[in-house]
Scaffold this active site. Structure first.
Site, PDB file in Angstrom:
ATOM      1  N   ASP A   1       0.839  -1.202   0.000  1.00 14.91           N
ATOM      2  CA  ASP A   1       0.000   0.000   0.000  1.00 14.91           C
ATOM      3  C   ASP A   1       0.873   1.251   0.000  1.00 14.91           C
ATOM      4  O   ASP A   1       1.351   1.684   1.046  1.00 14.91           O
ATOM      5  CB  ASP A   1      -0.923  -0.015   1.229  1.00 14.91           C
ATOM      6  CG  ASP A   1      -1.835   1.208   1.285  1.00 14.91           C
ATOM      7  OD1 ASP A   1      -1.920   1.929   0.269  1.00 14.91           O
ATOM      8  OD2 ASP A   1      -2.477   1.407   2.339  1.00 14.91           O
TER       9      ASP A   1
ATOM     10  N   LYS B   1       1.705   7.968   0.373  1.00 16.55           N
ATOM     11  CA  LYS B   1       2.180   8.045   1.759  1.00 16.55           C
ATOM     12  C   LYS B   1       3.543   8.732   1.820  1.00 16.55           C
ATOM     13  O   LYS B   1       4.254   8.794   0.823  1.00 16.55           O
ATOM     14  CB  LYS B   1       2.298   6.635   2.341  1.00 16.55           C
ATOM     15  CG  LYS B   1       0.977   5.927   2.592  1.00 16.55           C
ATOM     16  CD  LYS B   1       1.205   4.519   3.129  1.00 16.55           C
ATOM     17  CE  LYS B   1      -0.104   3.755   3.287  1.00 16.55           C
ATOM     18  NZ  LYS B   1      -0.992   4.284   4.329  1.00 16.55           N
TER      19      LYS B   1
ATOM     20  N   ASP C   1      -5.744   6.404  -0.504  1.00 15.51           N
ATOM     21  CA  ASP C   1      -5.112   5.622   0.564  1.00 15.51           C
ATOM     22  C   ASP C   1      -6.151   4.916   1.437  1.00 15.51           C
ATOM     23  O   ASP C   1      -5.798   4.101   2.280  1.00 15.51           O
ATOM     24  CB  ASP C   1      -4.216   6.544   1.408  1.00 15.51           C
ATOM     25  CG  ASP C   1      -3.163   5.777   2.179  1.00 15.51           C
ATOM     26  OD1 ASP C   1      -3.005   4.559   1.929  1.00 15.51           O
ATOM     27  OD2 ASP C   1      -2.488   6.392   3.028  1.00 15.51           O
TER      28      ASP C   1
ATOM     29  N   ARG D   1     -11.015  -0.592   2.277  1.00 13.08           N
ATOM     30  CA  ARG D   1     -12.473  -0.706   2.318  1.00 13.08           C
ATOM     31  C   ARG D   1     -13.043  -0.913   0.912  1.00 13.08           C
ATOM     32  O   ARG D   1     -14.123  -1.492   0.761  1.00 13.08           O
ATOM     33  CB  ARG D   1     -13.070   0.529   3.012  1.00 13.08           C
ATOM     34  CG  ARG D   1     -12.832   1.818   2.294  1.00 13.08           C
ATOM     35  CD  ARG D   1     -13.018   3.036   3.199  1.00 13.08           C
ATOM     36  NE  ARG D   1     -11.912   3.199   4.151  1.00 13.08           N
ATOM     37  CZ  ARG D   1     -11.876   4.117   5.109  1.00 13.08           C
ATOM     38  NH1 ARG D   1     -12.888   4.956   5.267  1.00 13.08           N
ATOM     39  NH2 ARG D   1     -10.845   4.207   5.923  1.00 13.08           N
TER      40      ARG D   1
HETATM   41  N1  BES Z   1      -3.119   0.197   5.280  1.00 11.89           N
HETATM   42  C1  BES Z   1      -3.481   1.452   5.795  1.00 11.89           C
HETATM   43  C2  BES Z   1      -3.721   1.439   7.301  1.00 11.89           C
HETATM   44  C3  BES Z   1      -2.545   1.134   8.193  1.00 11.89           C
HETATM   45  C4  BES Z   1      -1.828   2.156   8.787  1.00 11.89           C
HETATM   46  C5  BES Z   1      -2.200  -0.170   8.494  1.00 11.89           C
HETATM   47  C6  BES Z   1      -0.784   1.863   9.633  1.00 11.89           C
HETATM   48  C7  BES Z   1      -1.147  -0.457   9.346  1.00 11.89           C
HETATM   49  C8  BES Z   1      -0.442   0.553   9.918  1.00 11.89           C
HETATM   50  C9  BES Z   1      -4.759   1.944   5.129  1.00 11.89           C
HETATM   51  O1  BES Z   1      -4.955   1.558   3.817  1.00 11.89           O
HETATM   52  C10 BES Z   1      -4.719   3.436   5.137  1.00 11.89           C
HETATM   53  O2  BES Z   1      -3.881   3.976   4.498  1.00 11.89           O
HETATM   54  N2  BES Z   1      -5.650   4.033   5.866  1.00 11.89           N
HETATM   55  C11 BES Z   1      -5.742   5.449   5.946  1.00 11.89           C
HETATM   56  C12 BES Z   1      -7.188   5.807   5.785  1.00 11.89           C
HETATM   57  C13 BES Z   1      -7.434   7.282   5.653  1.00 11.89           C
HETATM   58  C14 BES Z   1      -6.880   7.786   4.331  1.00 11.89           C
HETATM   59  C15 BES Z   1      -8.929   7.534   5.713  1.00 11.89           C
HETATM   60  C16 BES Z   1      -5.233   5.879   7.311  1.00 11.89           C
HETATM   61  O3  BES Z   1      -5.494   5.177   8.289  1.00 11.89           O
HETATM   62  O4  BES Z   1      -4.544   6.874   7.378  1.00 11.89           O
HETATM   63 ZN    ZN Z   2      -4.013  -0.180   3.258  1.00 10.46          ZN
HETATM   64 MN    MN Z   3      -4.021   2.888   2.451  1.00  6.44          MN
END
Ligand code: BES
Ligand code: ZN
Ligand code: MN
Length: 500
Positions: free
Chosen positions: A273, A280, A351, A355
């Protein structure tokens, strides 16, 4: 093995989960003479096993009191003796035995053949005790090796003997076999998540599912990009759009004869990701994003063990696998996807991709009319803010089913904490003029808004969601966990399936 960049030609991988699977695990009525390290349980009060050759005051002189997790290693002519603290005898349970066994394995980590009488400590059912001790030793012994070179890497363990006698023999044998299967599965999940992303893409994990299916008593179907397009899986297609590597959805079915209940599982399989166009930063979280498929890994590992542990529930699983990359073909902010169940989603942050792929998996699960659906996903950074790195978030639409997940969590010692899936208050945070919902909520309660999003795809089926972004990895060796991917959720889901 090959890839377009040639990366995979630079080395060959060692599979540390195969090492766990290949340990010779056995039971015996007495300690075998070829064991090189033997662990004996010691409580803070009561008799000290005479084999240790030390009485209580001699142990105390060395700072050993029998507290949980304490160990004292005593070199002897026949090998290493290990006093293993188990705590007060009347408080011993399977979970404390698992932890004690892990402490023993760490104290004896230089040794190849371990034996222990730990499973007879306290008053725990023989099978549960033997399974927990076997899991504890094997999981603590797991060391990721991957592409490390040199001789002194990896676990030394080749043989484990669980010593127990009398009426407990049959239970011990069953427990040892279960524990070996469970620890092998959790190690497999760790191995998948620890593997560098170019060595494990969506095609690779699908290949692994196909390779193990027969022996594990599973039916397997693999869906490629054209299949996903034809099926209307807009989430999978959308997230995959920026990638040069194709997506895979894997459906696995375990259908034991006479099953009365049907459980569905969906795993987030983002093989890497990057965030996509919402890229990121170069932080520690980004560095761990090869593990964003930990949910799919836990589900695949769970499915791989169901036959071995004699699960009588029908289980159907979907692994939603693709990476999430930025490129000229990537999803744009403001794009609208149509998901498998027909609902439309405006993408305002690429990101928030987990979901999107889960939505299609959950929609497909609903179509099979299971009795309940559980998904497991490294879904939100927010859950780390709420619960820290050790505890998974648990949310759901059906309290009875959520309670079953909680019970499994307690039985096998993988901590979860329930957060509210508060549709009434927070569903409006997903409103947008451009589609049925957007894929992000506001700045707060990110774990809750993510689960509300997911529940738009679970229909009337009792549903529970596990957000394992916190416990997906461990920063330093601790108990049954070794630094790196944790395999969290595998043991929980096996227990859930078996007791559903
Ligand atoms: N894979 C990430 C979440 C994650 C963060 C997993 C840290 C393990 C450690 C997920 O896809 C993500 O990026 N989520 C975002 C969502 C936001 C953009 C609404 C997040 O949590 O920042
Ligand atoms: Zn993710
Ligand atoms: Mn993500």
């Amino acid at each position: 093995m090959g890839d377009s960049l040639g990366l995979r030609h630079t080395g060959s991988m060692t599979d540390a989960s195969a090492a766990v699977r290949n340990v010779n695990v056995s039971t015996a009525k007495s300690v075998p003479s070829d064991a090189t390290a033997v662990g004996y349980p010691v409580a803070p009060k009561g008799a000290v096993p005479r084999q240790l050759g030390m009485n209580r005051s001699a142990l105390a002189d060395n700072g050993f009191e029998g507290k949980p997790g304490q160990t004292l290693t005593i070199p002897s002519r026949d090998g290493l003796l290990v006093a293993v603290g188990v705590g007060d005898t009347d408080e011993i349970d399977a979970n404390s035995l698992r932890r004690a066994a892990a402490a023993f394995a760490r104290a004896a980590s230089k040794h190849a053949h371990l034996a222990t009488t730990l499973s007879d400590a306290g008053d725990v059912d023989a099978a549960a005790a033997a399974s927990a001790v076997t899991e504890g030793v094997l999981l603590a012994s797991y060391r990721y090796v991957g592409l490390k070179t040199g001789d002194d890497v990896g676990s030394k363990l080749t043989d484990l003997t669980i010593v127990s006698g009398g009426k407990r023999t049959a239970g011990t044998q069953k427990g040892v076999a279960d524990g070996h299967a469970i620890a092998s599965a959790a190690s497999f999940a760790r191995e998948l998540a620890n593997t560098p992303p170019t060595y494990l893409n969506a095609v690779d994990i699908a290949d692994k599912a196909v390779a193990l299916a027969d022996d594990a008593g599973l039916e397997v179907e693999v869906f490629n990009k054209d299949d996903l397009l034809a099926m209307g899986c807009g989430g999978m297609i959308g997230v995959n759009r920026g990638s040069t590597e194709p997506p895979r959805m894997v459906k696995l079915s375990y259908s034991p004869k006479g099953a009365e209940k049907h459980l569905a599982m969906v795993g987030k399989g983002i093989m890497y990701d990057s965030g996509g166009i919402s890229i990121k930063g170069g932080d520690a979280f980004h560095q761990a994003m090869k593990m964003d498929m930990s949910g799919a890994a836990a589900v695949l590992a769970t499915m791989s063990a169901l036959k071995a542990v004699g699960c009588t529930t029908k289980v159907t699983a979907w692994l939603m696998c693709t990476d999430n990359m930025p490129s000229g073909s990537a999803l744009k902010l403001g794009d609208v996807l149509t998901m498998r169940n027909g609902k439309t989603v405006e993408v305002l942050n690429t990101d928030a991709e987990g979901r999107l792929v889960l939505a299609d998996g959950l929609s497909l699960a609903v179509e099979e009319e299971p009795d309940a659906i559980v998904d497991i996903a490294t879904l939100t950074g927010s859950v780390l803010g709420a619960l820290g790195p050790d505890i998974a978030g648990l949310l759901g639409t059906d309290q009875d089913f959520v309670d079953q997940v909680k019970a499994s969590s307690e039985t096998i010692d993988e901590p979860v904490w329930q957060l509210p899936l508060e549709k009434k208050r927070y569903r409006k945070l997903l409103d947008t003029p451009y589609a049925d919902m957007k894929n992000i909520g506001g700045p707060y309660a990110g774990t809750i808004t993510a689960s509300i999003f997911l529940s738009e795809f679970t229909g009337e089926v009792p549903y529970a969601h596990l957000d394992i972004a916190g416990p997906m990895k461990i920063d330093s060796d601790n108990g049954i966990y070794s630094k790196g991917a944790s395999g969290f959720g595998t043991r929980l889901l096996i227990d859930l399936a078996c007791n559903f």
